[in-house]
Motif scaffolding. Structure first.
Motif, PDB file in Angstrom:
ATOM      1  N   LYS A  41       0.811  -1.214   0.000  1.00 33.64           N
ATOM      2  CA  LYS A  41       0.000   0.000   0.000  1.00 33.64           C
ATOM      3  C   LYS A  41       0.846   1.266   0.000  1.00 33.64           C
ATOM      4  CE  LYS A  41      -3.564   2.499   2.576  1.00 33.64           C
ATOM      5  NZ  LYS A  41      -4.378   2.545   3.811  1.00 33.64           N
ATOM      6  N   GLN A  42       1.998   1.217   0.675  1.00 38.97           N
ATOM      7  CA  GLN A  42       2.827   2.416   0.790  1.00 38.97           C
ATOM      8  C   GLN A  42       4.160   2.308   0.044  1.00 38.97           C
ATOM      9  OE1 GLN A  42       1.784   5.174   1.916  1.00 38.97           O
ATOM     10  NE2 GLN A  42      -0.088   4.482   2.915  1.00 38.97           N
ATOM     11  N   ALA A  43       4.810   1.144   0.133  1.00 38.95           N
ATOM     12  CA  ALA A  43       6.161   1.066  -0.422  1.00 38.95           C
ATOM     13  C   ALA A  43       6.635  -0.376  -0.475  1.00 38.95           C
ATOM     14  CB  ALA A  43       7.128   1.896   0.443  1.00 38.95           C
ATOM     15  N   VAL A  44       7.857  -0.550  -0.972  1.00 41.35           N
ATOM     16  CA  VAL A  44       8.497  -1.852  -1.018  1.00 41.35           C
ATOM     17  C   VAL A  44       9.989  -1.655  -0.780  1.00 41.35           C
ATOM     18  CG1 VAL A  44       8.833  -1.743  -3.528  1.00 41.35           C
ATOM     19  CG2 VAL A  44       8.772  -3.962  -2.395  1.00 41.35           C
ATOM     20  N   ALA A  53       6.980  -5.753   1.592  1.00 41.87           N
ATOM     21  CA  ALA A  53       5.872  -4.880   1.227  1.00 41.87           C
ATOM     22  C   ALA A  53       5.423  -4.118   2.467  1.00 41.87           C
ATOM     23  CB  ALA A  53       4.721  -5.687   0.640  1.00 41.87           C
ATOM     24  N   ILE A  54       5.268  -2.807   2.331  1.00 45.38           N
ATOM     25  CA  ILE A  54       5.032  -1.943   3.481  1.00 45.38           C
ATOM     26  C   ILE A  54       3.651  -1.311   3.407  1.00 45.38           C
ATOM     27  CG2 ILE A  54       5.859   0.087   4.739  1.00 45.38           C
ATOM     28  CD1 ILE A  54       8.648  -0.482   3.552  1.00 45.38           C
ATOM     29  N   ASP A  55       2.869  -1.494   4.460  1.00 47.02           N
ATOM     30  CA  ASP A  55       1.566  -0.856   4.631  1.00 47.02           C
ATOM     31  C   ASP A  55       1.711   0.218   5.712  1.00 47.02           C
ATOM     32  OD1 ASP A  55      -1.150  -0.268   4.587  1.00 47.02           O
ATOM     33  OD2 ASP A  55      -1.777  -2.362   4.637  1.00 47.02           O
ATOM     34  N   ASP A  56       0.614   0.903   6.042  1.00 48.88           N
ATOM     35  CA  ASP A  56       0.681   1.958   7.059  1.00 48.88           C
ATOM     36  C   ASP A  56       1.278   1.457   8.368  1.00 48.88           C
ATOM     37  OD1 ASP A  56      -0.716   4.307   5.794  1.00 48.88           O
ATOM     38  OD2 ASP A  56      -2.294   2.817   5.594  1.00 48.88           O
ATOM     39  N   ALA A  57       0.827   0.299   8.847  1.00 53.37           N
ATOM     40  CA  ALA A  57       1.279  -0.224  10.138  1.00 53.37           C
ATOM     41  C   ALA A  57       1.482  -1.732  10.062  1.00 53.37           C
ATOM     42  CB  ALA A  57       0.284   0.134  11.233  1.00 53.37           C
ATOM     43  N   ALA A  58       1.971  -2.205   8.924  1.00 54.65           N
ATOM     44  CA  ALA A  58       2.244  -3.629   8.744  1.00 54.65           C
ATOM     45  C   ALA A  58       3.290  -3.811   7.654  1.00 54.65           C
ATOM     46  CB  ALA A  58       0.972  -4.392   8.379  1.00 54.65           C
ATOM     47  N   LEU A  84       3.679   4.234   8.135  1.00 51.92           N
ATOM     48  CA  LEU A  84       4.958   3.898   7.536  1.00 51.92           C
ATOM     49  C   LEU A  84       4.968   4.310   6.066  1.00 51.92           C
ATOM     50  CD1 LEU A  84       5.521   0.324   9.008  1.00 51.92           C
ATOM     51  CD2 LEU A  84       6.697   2.425   9.698  1.00 51.92           C
ATOM     52  N   ASN A  85       6.139   4.673   5.590  1.00 50.71           N
ATOM     53  CA  ASN A  85       6.312   5.032   4.201  1.00 50.71           C
ATOM     54  C   ASN A  85       7.466   4.224   3.616  1.00 50.71           C
ATOM     55  OD1 ASN A  85       4.364   7.306   3.554  1.00 50.71           O
ATOM     56  ND2 ASN A  85       5.265   8.085   5.426  1.00 50.71           N
ATOM     57  N   SER A  86       8.184   4.812   2.692  1.00 51.27           N
ATOM     58  CA  SER A  86       9.244   4.101   1.992  1.00 51.27           C
ATOM     59  C   SER A  86      10.374   3.712   2.932  1.00 51.27           C
ATOM     60  CB  SER A  86       9.789   4.996   0.875  1.00 51.27           C
ATOM     61  OG  SER A  86      10.634   4.297   0.015  1.00 51.27           O
ATOM     62  N   GLY A  87      11.010   2.557   2.647  1.00 50.42           N
ATOM     63  CA  GLY A  87      12.092   2.063   3.495  1.00 50.42           C
ATOM     64  C   GLY A  87      13.213   1.438   2.696  1.00 50.42           C
ATOM     65  N   ILE A  88      14.337   1.198   3.354  1.00 53.08           N
ATOM     66  CA  ILE A  88      15.481   0.520   2.746  1.00 53.08           C
ATOM     67  C   ILE A  88      16.013  -0.531   3.719  1.00 53.08           C
ATOM     68  CG2 ILE A  88      16.157   2.548   1.411  1.00 53.08           C
ATOM     69  CD1 ILE A  88      18.579   2.744   3.427  1.00 53.08           C
ATOM     70  N   SER A 258      -4.208  -2.790  -6.828  1.00 56.04           N
ATOM     71  CA  SER A 258      -4.262  -4.247  -6.965  1.00 56.04           C
ATOM     72  C   SER A 258      -3.465  -4.960  -5.878  1.00 56.04           C
ATOM     73  CB  SER A 258      -3.739  -4.668  -8.339  1.00 56.04           C
ATOM     74  OG  SER A 258      -2.410  -4.203  -8.532  1.00 56.04           O
ATOM     75  N   ARG A 259      -2.810  -4.191  -4.993  1.00 54.82           N
ATOM     76  CA  ARG A 259      -1.957  -4.755  -3.939  1.00 54.82           C
ATOM     77  C   ARG A 259      -0.956  -5.744  -4.540  1.00 54.82           C
ATOM     78  NH1 ARG A 259      -3.117  -3.471   1.493  1.00 54.82           N
ATOM     79  NH2 ARG A 259      -4.464  -1.637   1.449  1.00 54.82           N
ATOM     80  N   GLU A 260      -0.123  -5.215  -5.445  1.00 52.02           N
ATOM     81  CA  GLU A 260       0.906  -6.010  -6.087  1.00 52.02           C
ATOM     82  C   GLU A 260       2.269  -5.353  -5.946  1.00 52.02           C
ATOM     83  OE1 GLU A 260      -0.653  -8.182 -10.008  1.00 52.02           O
ATOM     84  OE2 GLU A 260      -1.014  -6.008 -10.046  1.00 52.02           O
ATOM     85  N   VAL A 261       3.315  -6.175  -5.983  1.00 49.03           N
ATOM     86  CA  VAL A 261       4.680  -5.726  -6.147  1.00 49.03           C
ATOM     87  C   VAL A 261       5.062  -5.895  -7.603  1.00 49.03           C
ATOM     88  CG1 VAL A 261       7.105  -6.163  -5.580  1.00 49.03           C
ATOM     89  CG2 VAL A 261       5.360  -6.232  -3.780  1.00 49.03           C
ATOM     90  N   LEU A 262       5.616  -4.855  -8.211  1.00 51.02           N
ATOM     91  CA  LEU A 262       6.032  -4.897  -9.614  1.00 51.02           C
ATOM     92  C   LEU A 262       7.557  -4.823  -9.687  1.00 51.02           C
ATOM     93  CD1 LEU A 262       3.018  -4.166  -9.831  1.00 51.02           C
ATOM     94  CD2 LEU A 262       3.611  -2.648 -11.741  1.00 51.02           C
ATOM     95  N   VAL A 263       8.117  -5.654 -10.538  1.00 47.07           N
ATOM     96  CA  VAL A 263       9.563  -5.660 -10.792  1.00 47.07           C
ATOM     97  C   VAL A 263       9.771  -5.172 -12.217  1.00 47.07           C
ATOM     98  CG1 VAL A 263      11.690  -6.991 -10.749  1.00 47.07           C
ATOM     99  CG2 VAL A 263       9.772  -7.655  -9.264  1.00 47.07           C
ATOM    100  N   SER A 264      10.546  -4.131 -12.403  1.00 43.25           N
ATOM    101  CA  SER A 264      10.709  -3.500 -13.712  1.00 43.25           C
ATOM    102  C   SER A 264      12.178  -3.343 -14.078  1.00 43.25           C
ATOM    103  CB  SER A 264      10.034  -2.133 -13.748  1.00 43.25           C
ATOM    104  OG  SER A 264       8.663  -2.207 -13.434  1.00 43.25           O
TER     105      SER A 264
END
Length: 269
Positions: A41-44, A53-58, A84-88, A258-264
């Motif tokens: 929802k927020q980041a990966v 995969a990162i959601d607001d609180a999960a 939560l937002n983007s992370g590394i 769609s709640r997906e992770v995309l690899v590009s």
């Protein structure tokens, strides 16, 4: 400036364009794989073996090769983690930008998680008054954090998207320098702000907005306080937090609807 990354320098190539030419949309990032992730929802974030995969609180932990969920973390009821937002991933830990969005006045922190146990280990308070922390990266031995400001919900009076700031901190979290984003980029945020950003091996900064289907390739100027726009790269994902695979330089992003992770694969421009 030397930026520390483990990605081969030849894996990503960006052409230097004039500010006028930079506004032209060039070749798109090509999606080569996707998989479902409930927390997308927020980041990966990504490391050598796993995708987070990162959601607001999960946070969900997924095998990179199969997309199988193998672990995760959920905020306890009434816990301190709100947005939560983007992370590394750095030294085996997930560093995630965090804020109290959409509450004001804005309060931001970096929340740190053990990626092996998927447990919350500590919180790093960030200076007040800068905005809402939306993404973080580690480069050249320093931390780089974007602080968003908004035109509508979650914004503070007198601070619009044009006051969004990229701040460079040393390893003790002391502020070293800061930059604003170029007007050409701010105008494409539609009242929102910068949701994701990563350094590339060739010292470019690849960033996203909140919902536009594009990446903004930026540089830190040798002088002055505004980042320089070098290119705009179309992509399928609607903004949000992004990551670069440390092994092959591929771009990881999310599709919220769609709640997906995309690899590009990023294009050579």
């Amino acid at each position: 400036m030397s930026v520390r990354h483990l990605i081969p320098a030849a894996s990503i190539l960006f052409a230097i364009a004039s500010p006028c030419a930079a506004q032209q949309r060039g070749p798109a990032a090509h999606v080569i794989r996707r998989f479902p992730a409930a927390e997308a929802k927020q980041a990966v974030a990504v490391d050598a073996r796993f995708v987070y995969a990162i959601d607001d609180a999960a946070i969900g932990k997924y095998e990179k090769g199969t997309g199988r969920r193998v672990g995760g973390w959920d905020n306890e009821a009434g816990g301190p983690v709100k947005h939560l937002n983007s992370g590394i991933i750095f030294s085996g830990q997930l560093y995630a930008a965090h804020s109290n969005y959409p509450q004001t006045p804005m309060v931001s922190s970096i929340e740190v998680f053990d990626t092996e146990r998927m447990s919350h280990v500590r919180s790093i308070a960030l200076p007040p008054g800068l905005g809402s922390a939306t993404w973080i990266d580690q480069a050249d031995g320093d931390w780089w954090v974007a602080f968003a400001n908004y035109a509508g919900n979650g914004g503070e009076p007198g601070k619009g998207p044009e006051t969004t700031t990229l701040v460079r901190f040393d390893h003790h979290w002391r502020q070293k320098a800061s930059w604003r984003f170029p007007a050409e980029v701010v105008s494409r945020w539609d009242g929102m702000s910068s949701s994701g950003g990563v350094w590339t091996p060739d010292h470019r900064l690849v960033t996203t907005g909140h919902h536009a289907l594009e990446l903004y390739v930026l540089e830190v100027p040798q002088s002055g306080g505004t980042l320089i726009l070098r290119a705009i790269v179309p992509m399928e994902s609607e903004g949000q937090g992004i990551a670069l695979d440390p092994a092959d330089g591929r771009l990881y992003s999310i599709q919220r609807k769609s709640r997906e992770v995309l690899v590009s694969q990023l294009p050579p421009l």
